[in-house]
Enzyme design. Structure first.
Site, PDB file in Angstrom:
ATOM      1  N   HIS A  59      59.304  38.196   3.577  1.00  0.00           N
ATOM      2  CA  HIS A  59      60.752  38.622   4.224  1.00  0.00           C
ATOM      3  C   HIS A  59      61.946  38.368   3.062  1.00  0.00           C
ATOM      4  CE1 HIS A  59      60.231  34.373   4.545  1.00  0.00           C
ATOM      5  NE2 HIS A  59      61.523  34.242   4.763  1.00  0.00           N
ATOM      6  N   HIS A  74      67.289  37.890   1.185  1.00  0.00           N
ATOM      7  CA  HIS A  74      66.742  37.896   2.814  1.00  0.00           C
ATOM      8  C   HIS A  74      66.794  38.898   3.507  1.00  0.00           C
ATOM      9  CE1 HIS A  74      65.254  35.180   6.005  1.00  0.00           C
ATOM     10  NE2 HIS A  74      64.996  34.323   5.114  1.00  0.00           N
TER      11      HIS A  74
END
Length: 156
Positions: A59, A74
């Site tokens: 992620h 992110h």
């Protein structure tokens, strides 16, 4: 002092970092930068700078430039809880990458379906001076930004 142009890793609407609904990012605890609210479709996340892929998680990823500027991308908020679901990596940790190179395919609808915010914060790691990160007009205007377009400039 080095000047590092940081590109948008995904297409979407540019968002000022202080408007990210997560205090870790909005208060600059990780560093300063900007964010992008992606379209609700599968998108390709690309390297915002050229350098070494210092960290690769499903992620999120960090690219370290030759000038030792670490840029964190992110993908979504609290997406670590998905344990990789909705993310497909195309490179390996430690690889040298070029700005604009595909890093991760990001299934935004899968993240939204789990009730998570898909916004993508992009920050200069450990940057403690907000003034050292200069967002582009797109960020101030909340305008749409293309993947690979200038998002902000980092001064170190």
């Amino acid at each position: 002092m080095s000047t590092t142009p940081v590109l948008a890793p995904v297409t979407g609407r540019a968002v000022a970092l202080q408007d990210v609904p997560d205090p870790v990012f909005s208060q600059g605890m990780v560093g300063y930068g900007a964010a992008i609210d992606p379209p609700r479709e599968v998108v390709e996340a690309v390297a915002p700078v050229s350098g070494k892929l210092l960290k690769l998680m499903p992620h999120a990823f960090v690219v370290l430039t030759p000038d030792n500027v670490g840029v964190l991308v992110h993908l979504g908020l609290d997406t670590v809880a998905l344990e990789g679901e909705g993310f497909t990596a195309h490179v390996s940790q430690g690889d040298d990458v070029t700005a604009g190179q595909l890093i991760i395919t990001y299934d935004v609808p899968a993240v939204v379906a789990k009730g998570l915010n898909p916004i993508v914060p992009v920050v200069v790691m450990d940057e403690r001076e907000a003034a050292n990160v200069v967002p582009t007009e797109s960020v101030f205007e909340g305008a749409d930004i293309a993947s690979g377009a200038a998002l902000f400039t980092a001064h170190r």
